[in-house]
Design a protein around this motif. Structure first.
Motif, PDB file in Angstrom:
ATOM      1  N   UNK A  73       0.845  -1.197   0.000  1.00 59.62           N
ATOM      2  CA  UNK A  73       0.000   0.000   0.000  1.00 59.62           C
ATOM      3  C   UNK A  73       0.877   1.242   0.000  1.00 59.62           C
ATOM      4  N   UNK A  74       0.288   2.343  -0.418  1.00 58.45           N
ATOM      5  CA  UNK A  74       0.978   3.626  -0.427  1.00 58.45           C
ATOM      6  C   UNK A  74       0.715   4.334   0.904  1.00 58.45           C
ATOM      7  N   UNK A  75       1.769   4.836   1.563  1.00 61.43           N
ATOM      8  CA  UNK A  75       1.646   5.411   2.901  1.00 61.43           C
ATOM      9  C   UNK A  75       2.225   6.827   2.945  1.00 61.43           C
ATOM     10  N   UNK A  76       1.760   7.564   3.960  1.00 57.49           N
ATOM     11  CA  UNK A  76       2.392   8.833   4.317  1.00 57.49           C
ATOM     12  C   UNK A  76       2.488   8.902   5.832  1.00 57.49           C
ATOM     13  N   UNK A  77       3.356   9.777   6.353  1.00 52.51           N
ATOM     14  CA  UNK A  77       3.518   9.941   7.793  1.00 52.51           C
ATOM     15  C   UNK A  77       2.527  10.934   8.374  1.00 52.51           C
ATOM     16  N   UNK A 117       1.873   6.460  10.643  1.00 50.21           N
ATOM     17  CA  UNK A 117       1.653   6.502   9.202  1.00 50.21           C
ATOM     18  C   UNK A 117       0.207   6.127   8.905  1.00 50.21           C
ATOM     19  N   UNK A 118      -0.257   6.371   7.692  1.00 45.73           N
ATOM     20  CA  UNK A 118      -1.569   5.905   7.250  1.00 45.73           C
ATOM     21  C   UNK A 118      -1.457   5.469   5.797  1.00 45.73           C
ATOM     22  N   UNK A 119      -2.337   4.531   5.403  1.00 52.43           N
ATOM     23  CA  UNK A 119      -2.427   4.124   4.007  1.00 52.43           C
ATOM     24  C   UNK A 119      -3.243   5.168   3.245  1.00 52.43           C
ATOM     25  N   UNK A 120      -2.782   5.539   2.064  1.00 51.62           N
ATOM     26  CA  UNK A 120      -3.451   6.542   1.240  1.00 51.62           C
ATOM     27  C   UNK A 120      -4.351   5.838   0.228  1.00 51.62           C
ATOM     28  N   UNK A 121      -5.658   6.059   0.336  1.00 49.17           N
ATOM     29  CA  UNK A 121      -6.630   5.512  -0.613  1.00 49.17           C
ATOM     30  C   UNK A 121      -6.279   4.059  -0.966  1.00 49.17           C
ATOM     31  N   UNK A 122      -6.342   3.152   0.042  1.00 48.36           N
ATOM     32  CA  UNK A 122      -5.828   1.782  -0.147  1.00 48.36           C
ATOM     33  C   UNK A 122      -6.531   0.992  -1.250  1.00 48.36           C
TER      34      UNK A 122
END
Length: 308
Positions: free
Chosen positions: A183-187, A267-272
């Motif tokens: 998955x794509x993540x951001x902090x 962190x969180x997943x971006x639009x998983x």
């Protein structure tokens, strides 16, 4: 100089092999002092062995002194040649053991990083089964990037590797093992951390700074398809986490590895549903020469451990 090199290549002795093994240990440890523990001999003895090898080869292998330890350009070439030679000797011993139906010898196995937290990866089960079948075989396990694993297997430095599948080489044999979800993540400091997924599209993603792997891989392929330009180039997954924690970058991680940081709210997943992909992990080995019986046994153990 030429006569000395010819003598080594033409009349390789047990002493030469011992000197080359000392040199390999010194090169991998990064110096004489660091190699003492690995070799269980004193620094003066190690220094004498390296000097003897340099005289035997007719080249200077390393620089040592107050400025520190470093391989010369000739030393780096000899180091790579040494790895290939010792790997070939291990393969020969394995084939001789095959004749006597004994499972002895040495295998170097290279693994891609951060697989241990993947519940679908059963490398431990494969190693346990292999140890039951071949308790006399010694193993080296290396954690390396995809490109280094592929190159090492092709050159014979590693007998087996486990990597995410991407483009295939005609000189390698491939065997599916397990999958990994990315998955794509951001902090939490990143502007997208508090943004609703419905408000995030490809343009918003491309506007972000991106941390990606710097060699051909599924990570690179997916980033290219999205039109992402790497602002930071990394060689492993842990480096991506460091980038995410700055709040300046986005990057792909395996879900199992990201879980710890997710639970901490870092962190969180971006639009998983949109920004995700699946990796197929495979075992690789050279097609030629034919693998020894011990290598084939470990290959089979990897396959059996991942049968669903």
């Amino acid at each position: 100089m030429g006569r000395k090199q010819t003598a080594l290549l033409g009349q390789l002795s047990d002493i030469d092999l011992r000197l080359l093994r000392v040199f390999r240990a010194v090169a991998e440890a990064g110096g004489f002092s660091a190699a003492e523990l690995e070799l269980n001999v004193g620094r003066s003895t190690i220094s004498r062995h390296i000097k003897d090898l340099e005289v035997r080869l007719g080249v200077t292998l390393c620089q040592r002194g107050r400025s520190g330890f470093a391989l010369t350009s000739e030393g780096r070439q000899i180091y790579q040649a040494t790895l290939r030679l010792l790997s070939s000797l291990d393969a020969f011993r394995g084939e001789v053991a095959d004749v006597h139906k004994r499972m002895t010898g040495h295998i170097s196995l290279a693994l891609f990083d951060k697989m241990v937290t993947n519940p679908a990866a059963h490398i431990d089960a494969a190693l346990r089964q292999f140890d039951d079948l071949a308790p006399e075989v010694s193993l080296d396990i290396h954690i390396e990037p995809i490109n280094e694993i592929e190159r090492g297997v092709m050159e014979g430095r590693f007998q087996l590797g486990v990597i995410p599948a991407h483009r295939e080489s005609p000189s390698l044999d491939y065997q599916h093992l397990f999958y990994e979800q990315m998955y794509l993540y951001c902090g939490y400091r990143h502007p997208l951390f508090g943004t609703a997924d419905i408000s995030i599209d490809d343009d918003a993603i491309r506007a972000c700074k991106y941390a990606g792997l710097g060699y051909h891989s599924p990570n690179m392929e997916v980033g290219n398809r999205l039109g992402l330009q790497r602002d930071i180039t990394v060689n492993d997954q842990e480096a991506i986490v460091h980038c995410l924690q700055t709040g300046r970058y986005i990057g792909y991680l395996p879900d199992h590895y990201a879980e710890t940081f997710l639970k901490k709210g870092e962190i969180r997943a971006i639009h998983p549903q949109r920004y995700q992909y699946e990796c197929d992990f495979v075992a690789i080995q050279r097609l030629s020469p034919r693998p020894s019986r011990i290598v084939q046994t470990l290959w089979d153990c990897l396959a059996e451990a991942h049968v669903h």
